[in-house]
Scaffold this active site. Structure first.
Site, PDB file in Angstrom:
ATOM      1  N   GLY A 165       0.795  -0.954  -0.016  1.00 44.26           N
ATOM      2  CA  GLY A 165      -0.121  -0.143  -0.052  1.00 44.26           C
ATOM      3  C   GLY A 165       0.828   1.404   0.034  1.00 44.26           C
ATOM      4  N   GLY A 222      -0.831   9.681  -5.955  1.00 41.34           N
ATOM      5  CA  GLY A 222      -0.519   8.479  -7.080  1.00 41.34           C
ATOM      6  C   GLY A 222       1.034   8.790  -7.409  1.00 41.34           C
ATOM      7  N   ARG A 264      -4.242 -16.896 -42.488  1.00 38.09           N
ATOM      8  CA  ARG A 264      -5.712 -16.066 -42.940  1.00 38.09           C
ATOM      9  C   ARG A 264      -5.381 -15.767 -44.463  1.00 38.09           C
ATOM     10  N   MET A 322      -4.144  -6.870 -37.055  1.00 37.63           N
ATOM     11  CA  MET A 322      -3.757  -7.806 -38.191  1.00 37.63           C
ATOM     12  C   MET A 322      -4.550  -8.999 -37.858  1.00 37.63           C
ATOM     13  N   LEU A 323      -5.431  -9.124 -36.721  1.00 37.85           N
ATOM     14  CA  LEU A 323      -6.411 -10.298 -36.707  1.00 37.85           C
ATOM     15  C   LEU A 323      -7.595 -10.153 -37.294  1.00 37.85           C
ATOM     16  N   GLY A 324      -7.916  -8.645 -37.663  1.00 44.81           N
ATOM     17  CA  GLY A 324      -9.205  -8.108 -38.164  1.00 44.81           C
ATOM     18  C   GLY A 324     -10.305  -8.224 -37.143  1.00 44.81           C
ATOM     19  N   GLU A 344       3.245   1.495 -11.194  1.00 37.85           N
ATOM     20  CA  GLU A 344       4.764   1.392 -11.004  1.00 37.85           C
ATOM     21  C   GLU A 344       5.518   2.589 -11.402  1.00 37.85           C
ATOM     22  N   HIS A 400       4.029   6.437 -17.628  1.00 37.65           N
ATOM     23  CA  HIS A 400       4.986   6.558 -18.653  1.00 37.65           C
ATOM     24  C   HIS A 400       5.606   8.102 -18.645  1.00 37.65           C
ATOM     25  N   PHE A 419       9.919  17.661 -10.928  1.00 34.86           N
ATOM     26  CA  PHE A 419       9.026  17.483  -9.879  1.00 34.86           C
ATOM     27  C   PHE A 419       9.017  18.528  -8.787  1.00 34.86           C
TER      28      PHE A 419
HETATM   29  P1  TGC Z   1      12.566  12.345  -4.132  1.00 37.32           P
HETATM   30  O1  TGC Z   1      12.726  13.568  -3.410  1.00 37.32           O
HETATM   31  O2  TGC Z   1      13.197  12.323  -5.587  1.00 37.32           O
HETATM   32  O3  TGC Z   1      13.115  11.019  -3.493  1.00 37.32           O
HETATM   33  C1  TGC Z   1      12.991  10.956  -2.297  1.00 37.32           C
HETATM   34  C2  TGC Z   1      13.983   9.846  -1.689  1.00 37.32           C
HETATM   35  O4  TGC Z   1      13.875   8.872  -2.537  1.00 37.32           O
HETATM   36  C3  TGC Z   1      15.156   8.546  -3.029  1.00 37.32           C
HETATM   37  N1  TGC Z   1      14.900   7.701  -4.229  1.00 37.32           N
HETATM   38  C4  TGC Z   1      14.857   6.387  -4.515  1.00 37.32           C
HETATM   39  N2  TGC Z   1      15.428   5.433  -3.934  1.00 37.32           N
HETATM   40  C5  TGC Z   1      15.114   4.423  -4.428  1.00 37.32           C
HETATM   41  N3  TGC Z   1      14.867   3.982  -5.448  1.00 37.32           N
HETATM   42  C6  TGC Z   1      14.421   4.945  -6.335  1.00 37.32           C
HETATM   43  N4  TGC Z   1      13.952   4.652  -7.394  1.00 37.32           N
HETATM   44  C7  TGC Z   1      14.339   6.173  -5.725  1.00 37.32           C
HETATM   45  N5  TGC Z   1      13.977   7.608  -6.414  1.00 37.32           N
HETATM   46  C8  TGC Z   1      14.285   8.521  -5.441  1.00 37.32           C
HETATM   47  C9  TGC Z   1      15.668   9.731  -3.320  1.00 37.32           C
HETATM   48  O5  TGC Z   1      17.104   9.837  -3.427  1.00 37.32           O
HETATM   49  C10 TGC Z   1      15.550  10.637  -1.740  1.00 37.32           C
HETATM   50  O6  TGC Z   1      16.007   9.895  -0.600  1.00 37.32           O
HETATM   51  P2  TGC Z   1      16.437  10.995   0.582  1.00 37.32           P
HETATM   52  O7  TGC Z   1      17.308  10.055   1.464  1.00 37.32           O
HETATM   53  O8  TGC Z   1      17.418  11.922  -0.144  1.00 37.32           O
HETATM   54  O9  TGC Z   1      15.137  11.273   1.051  1.00 37.32           O
HETATM   55  O10 TGC Z   1      11.278  12.164  -4.608  1.00 37.32           O
HETATM   56  P3  TGC Z   1       9.871  12.878  -5.415  1.00 37.32           P
HETATM   57  O11 TGC Z   1       8.864  12.974  -3.986  1.00 37.32           O
HETATM   58  O12 TGC Z   1      10.280  14.186  -5.844  1.00 37.32           O
HETATM   59  O13 TGC Z   1       9.382  12.009  -6.132  1.00 37.32           O
HETATM   60  C11 TGC Z   1      10.132  11.360  -7.145  1.00 37.32           C
HETATM   61  C12 TGC Z   1       9.084  10.500  -8.281  1.00 37.32           C
HETATM   62  C13 TGC Z   1       7.956  11.126  -8.758  1.00 37.32           C
HETATM   63  C14 TGC Z   1      10.176  10.137  -9.181  1.00 37.32           C
HETATM   64  C15 TGC Z   1       8.583   9.421  -7.309  1.00 37.32           C
HETATM   65  O14 TGC Z   1       7.727   9.623  -6.215  1.00 37.32           O
HETATM   66  C16 TGC Z   1       8.048   8.334  -8.127  1.00 37.32           C
HETATM   67  O15 TGC Z   1       8.702   7.460  -8.575  1.00 37.32           O
HETATM   68  N6  TGC Z   1       6.618   8.361  -8.427  1.00 37.32           N
HETATM   69  C17 TGC Z   1       5.634   7.382  -8.903  1.00 37.32           C
HETATM   70  C18 TGC Z   1       5.152   6.632  -7.924  1.00 37.32           C
HETATM   71  C19 TGC Z   1       5.010   5.077  -8.218  1.00 37.32           C
HETATM   72  O16 TGC Z   1       5.649   4.473  -9.105  1.00 37.32           O
HETATM   73  N7  TGC Z   1       3.951   4.254  -7.563  1.00 37.32           N
HETATM   74  C20 TGC Z   1       3.751   2.966  -7.725  1.00 37.32           C
HETATM   75  C21 TGC Z   1       2.785   2.476  -6.939  1.00 37.32           C
HETATM   76  S1  TGC Z   1       2.959   0.463  -6.501  1.00 37.32           S
HETATM   77  C22 TGC Z   1       2.315   0.110  -8.034  1.00 37.32           C
HETATM   78  O17 TGC Z   1       2.207   0.622  -8.765  1.00 37.32           O
HETATM   79  C23 TGC Z   1       2.165  -1.517  -7.968  1.00 37.32           C
HETATM   80  S2  TGC Z   1       1.429  -2.022  -9.266  1.00 37.32           S
HETATM   81  C24 TGC Z   1       1.049  -3.834  -8.856  1.00 37.32           C
HETATM   82  C25 TGC Z   1       2.397  -4.433 -10.073  1.00 37.32           C
HETATM   83  O18 TGC Z   1       3.447  -4.092  -9.659  1.00 37.32           O
HETATM   84  O19 TGC Z   1       2.284  -5.509 -10.504  1.00 37.32           O
HETATM   85  P1  FAD Z   2      -1.820  10.622 -11.226  1.00 34.49           P
HETATM   86  O1  FAD Z   2      -0.750  10.524 -10.404  1.00 34.49           O
HETATM   87  O2  FAD Z   2      -3.229  11.350 -10.697  1.00 34.49           O
HETATM   88  O3  FAD Z   2      -1.355  10.937 -12.617  1.00 34.49           O
HETATM   89  C1  FAD Z   2      -2.530  11.468 -13.686  1.00 34.49           C
HETATM   90  C2  FAD Z   2      -1.981  11.998 -14.922  1.00 34.49           C
HETATM   91  O4  FAD Z   2      -0.998  13.071 -14.448  1.00 34.49           O
HETATM   92  C3  FAD Z   2      -0.910  10.694 -15.486  1.00 34.49           C
HETATM   93  O5  FAD Z   2      -0.742  10.725 -16.770  1.00 34.49           O
HETATM   94  C4  FAD Z   2       0.489  11.049 -14.912  1.00 34.49           C
HETATM   95  O6  FAD Z   2       1.554  10.767 -15.749  1.00 34.49           O
HETATM   96  C5  FAD Z   2       0.420  12.519 -14.994  1.00 34.49           C
HETATM   97  N1  FAD Z   2       1.172  13.312 -14.167  1.00 34.49           N
HETATM   98  C6  FAD Z   2       1.207  13.410 -12.938  1.00 34.49           C
HETATM   99  N2  FAD Z   2       2.162  14.109 -12.307  1.00 34.49           N
HETATM  100  C7  FAD Z   2       2.930  14.621 -13.233  1.00 34.49           C
HETATM  101  C8  FAD Z   2       3.971  15.563 -13.524  1.00 34.49           C
HETATM  102  N3  FAD Z   2       4.573  15.982 -12.501  1.00 34.49           N
HETATM  103  N4  FAD Z   2       4.486  15.982 -14.875  1.00 34.49           N
HETATM  104  C9  FAD Z   2       3.402  15.499 -15.765  1.00 34.49           C
HETATM  105  N5  FAD Z   2       2.654  14.582 -15.666  1.00 34.49           N
HETATM  106  C10 FAD Z   2       2.097  14.076 -14.471  1.00 34.49           C
HETATM  107  N6  FAD Z   2      -0.307   1.330  -6.144  1.00 34.49           N
HETATM  108  C11 FAD Z   2      -0.018   0.796  -5.036  1.00 34.49           C
HETATM  109  O7  FAD Z   2       0.441   1.389  -4.183  1.00 34.49           O
HETATM  110  N7  FAD Z   2       0.067  -0.691  -4.756  1.00 34.49           N
HETATM  111  C12 FAD Z   2      -0.351  -1.396  -5.829  1.00 34.49           C
HETATM  112  O8  FAD Z   2      -0.403  -2.598  -5.497  1.00 34.49           O
HETATM  113  C13 FAD Z   2      -1.173  -0.874  -7.038  1.00 34.49           C
HETATM  114  N8  FAD Z   2      -1.838  -1.747  -8.036  1.00 34.49           N
HETATM  115  C14 FAD Z   2      -2.221  -1.140  -9.046  1.00 34.49           C
HETATM  116  C15 FAD Z   2      -3.187  -1.884  -9.854  1.00 34.49           C
HETATM  117  C16 FAD Z   2      -3.868  -1.251 -10.862  1.00 34.49           C
HETATM  118  C17 FAD Z   2      -4.468  -2.129 -11.813  1.00 34.49           C
HETATM  119  C18 FAD Z   2      -3.663   0.209 -11.153  1.00 34.49           C
HETATM  120  C19 FAD Z   2      -4.346   0.795 -12.347  1.00 34.49           C
HETATM  121  C20 FAD Z   2      -2.742   0.968 -10.153  1.00 34.49           C
HETATM  122  C21 FAD Z   2      -2.087   0.345  -9.263  1.00 34.49           C
HETATM  123  N9  FAD Z   2      -1.558   1.107  -8.140  1.00 34.49           N
HETATM  124  C22 FAD Z   2      -1.066   0.488  -7.257  1.00 34.49           C
HETATM  125  C23 FAD Z   2      -1.483   2.612  -8.472  1.00 34.49           C
HETATM  126  C24 FAD Z   2      -0.547   3.232  -9.388  1.00 34.49           C
HETATM  127  O9  FAD Z   2       0.778   3.200  -9.022  1.00 34.49           O
HETATM  128  C25 FAD Z   2      -1.182   4.547  -9.873  1.00 34.49           C
HETATM  129  O10 FAD Z   2      -2.304   4.353 -10.412  1.00 34.49           O
HETATM  130  C26 FAD Z   2      -0.091   5.295 -10.590  1.00 34.49           C
HETATM  131  O11 FAD Z   2       1.230   5.626  -9.684  1.00 34.49           O
HETATM  132  C27 FAD Z   2      -0.584   6.609 -10.863  1.00 34.49           C
HETATM  133  O12 FAD Z   2      -0.928   7.499  -9.996  1.00 34.49           O
HETATM  134  P2  FAD Z   2      -2.772   7.886 -10.202  1.00 34.49           P
HETATM  135  O13 FAD Z   2      -3.362   7.099 -10.973  1.00 34.49           O
HETATM  136  O14 FAD Z   2      -3.060   8.785  -8.971  1.00 34.49           O
HETATM  137  O15 FAD Z   2      -2.454   9.182 -11.145  1.00 34.49           O
END
Ligand code: TGC
Ligand code: FAD
Length: 390
Positions: free
Chosen positions: A135, A142, A274, A343-345, A369, A372, A389
């Site tokens: 979580g 997000g 096909r 391609m599969l129509g 995760e 894009h 950011f």
């Molecule tokens: P920022 O200030 O840049 O960084 C905060 C602290 O984190 C460190 N850091 C990392 N550490 C390890 N791995 C990384 N990839 C790291 N990126 C940054 C950084 O050095 C810093 O450390 P410290 O010690 O200085 O505090 O953070 P920010 O708030 O500006 O955010 C950066 C950003 C936008 C890249 C980050 O928040 C991000 O990646 N956002 C996307 C969120 C996301 O990916 N959510 C996924 C949720 S889980 C999910 O979707 C599961 S899907 C199910 C499945 O996997 O199948």
């Molecule tokens: P938002 O953050 O609201 O983004 C909306 C749009 O704005 C996107 O196009 C994004 O690219 C764009 N945007 C946001 N910020 C910026 C910026 N700074 N500059 C330019 N564009 C920007 N999360 C978990 O923690 N655990 C899970 O197990 C998990 N499983 C998932 C399973 C599914 C099926 C789905 C759909 C999502 C899951 N997620 C999970 C959540 C997922 O990680 C989030 O949906 C994702 O990180 C995007 O967050 P959001 O949906 O709030 O979109």
């Protein structure tokens, strides 16, 4: 055995060890036998096929690189990638279940937990006896998880957890959830929340058009009492959950190749069978262009994933390098799925073939995760040194 065709245009098998090939072929055989024949029905019904949990554990999909002393498979990073590739050839939703269990639940317990936590949770997670969820995402946070409002207070002999997480894979049936929440100073920590704790509920999210065979839900915490021994002690701050994402994103970079391979194989086969205008459609240059571009993109993605696997294994891969592979390979797969479907129509839109399901699934994969856009901005930040950011 009659396995899937495996596009390997550059003979990348030469880069794999015998163990890699054994691990991959075992996963491939299992997917072909136990996932592919049933997954379309489950996706249509929007149900997770719980009976495959034992098989996922047997092929090493739960904790591939977690040491054997904790029940993991003790494999290397490329083996982990290959397992994810084979599972996602079957379905991205099944790969999601494995990604979450391995990289988002077992990984933080292994890396940030203490020895008691590792011994208590990891073997049961590796065997699939317990399923976990992760979580991080909240309704209002997000892409920007650092803004989370889920929080816990120190009550002396326990913590009190409040807040809500949204879009959580495996939530509706998980026994435990690794939950990221802020303490009273605003510092992010990981807590292990167990099903049955009072005030903890996991409502399912319905009406998804994507990842239908994966169960998604919320995690709701209403004054949940968390024993102090359930806090992960060895890392805090946003870097802790982001470190888990590095591992999961690496697996997705490989997994997406599996989905693309399945779409390509299906379209290639169909194009030879096909007949239209008296010829197989594969004889028309327009269809050949699509297939030629698909195999080119798959081959580039394979090279990216393999090289990233080597760097992950020797500990030199940067988070930005992982972002590039996740972004490129998922985009590659979603584009191939779209072209292959055409391609599969008309047949391409039916459940007779897997392509439309892959296509819809990949809409989640390109969003979760890190979207894009977010991965592009991570690359942009890395090459310019300027942070979009902030
Ligand atoms: P920022 O200030 O840049 O960084 C905060 C602290 O984190 C460190 N850091 C990392 N550490 C390890 N791995 C990384 N990839 C790291 N990126 C940054 C950084 O050095 C810093 O450390 P410290 O010690 O200085 O505090 O953070 P920010 O708030 O500006 O955010 C950066 C950003 C936008 C890249 C980050 O928040 C991000 O990646 N956002 C996307 C969120 C996301 O990916 N959510 C996924 C949720 S889980 C999910 O979707 C599961 S899907 C199910 C499945 O996997 O199948
Ligand atoms: P938002 O953050 O609201 O983004 C909306 C749009 O704005 C996107 O196009 C994004 O690219 C764009 N945007 C946001 N910020 C910026 C910026 N700074 N500059 C330019 N564009 C920007 N999360 C978990 O923690 N655990 C899970 O197990 C998990 N499983 C998932 C399973 C599914 C099926 C789905 C759909 C999502 C899951 N997620 C999970 C959540 C997922 O990680 C989030 O949906 C994702 O990180 C995007 O967050 P959001 O949906 O709030 O979109």
């Amino acid at each position: 055995p009659d396995l899937f065709e495996a596009p390997d245009y550059y003979n990348l098998d030469e880069l794999l060890t015998d163990e890699h090939k054994l691990v991959r072929d075992a996963a491939r055989e299992w997917v072909k036998r136990d996932v592919s024949p049933i997954i379309e029905d489950y996706a249509q019904r929007a149900e997770f096929p719980k009976q495959i949990i034992g098989g996922l554990a047997e092929i090493g999909a739960f904790g591939p690189y977690i040491p054997e002393e904790y029940g993991g498979a003790g494999l290397d990073q490329i083996s982990y990638g290959l397992i994810m590739q084979e599972i996602e050839r079957g379905d991205s939703g099944v790969r999601s279940t494995a990604s979450v269990q391995s990289s988002l639940v077992m990984y933080p317990i292994w890396k940030y937990g203490n020895e008691e936590q590792r011994k208590k949770y990891l073997p049961k997670l590796a065997s699939g006896e317990w399923m976990g969820s992760f979580g991080l995402t909240e309704p209002d946070h997000g892409s920007n998880p650092g803004g989370m409002t889920t929080n816990f207070k120190d009550m002396g002999d326990h913590y009190l957890l409040n807040g809500a997480k949204m879009w959580i894979s495996n939530a509706p049936f998980c026994q435990i959830a690794v939950v990221w929440a802020k303490n009273e100073e605003g510092r992010i920590h990981g807590l292990i929340v167990e099903r049955g704790m009072e005030g903890f509920s996991t409502p399912e999210t319905h009406n998804k058009w994507s990842l239908r065979a994966s169960s998604t839900g919320e995690l709701i915490f209403d004054n949940v009492k968390i024993p102090k021994e359930n806090l992960l002690p060895n890392k805090s701050g946003l870097g802790a959950p982001l470190g888990c994402l590095d591992s999961a994103r690496f697996g997705i970079a490989w997994g997406a190749i599996g989905a693309a391979m399945d779409c390509y194989d299906t379209a290639l086969r169909y194009s030879k069978e096909r007949m239209q205008f008296g010829k197989p459609i594969g004889q028309f240059q327009l269809q050949q262009k699509k297939l030629a571009e698909m195999i080119t993109e798959i081959t580039k993605a394979q090279l990216l994933a393999w090289r990233l696997g080597v760097m992950r294994e020797n500990g030199t891969a940067t988070s930005a390098q992982i972002s590039m592979a996740k972004r490129n390979n998922v985009d590659m797969a979603i584009n191939i799925a779209r072209e292959a479907r055409q391609m599969l129509g008309g047949m391409g839109i039916t459940g007779e073939y897997s392509i439309m399901r892959h296509s819809m699934n990949l809409e989640s994969v390109i969003t979760y995760e890190g979207t894009h856009d977010i991965h592009l901005l991570i690359t942009g930040m890395d090459v310019t040194g300027l942070n979009a950011f902030k």
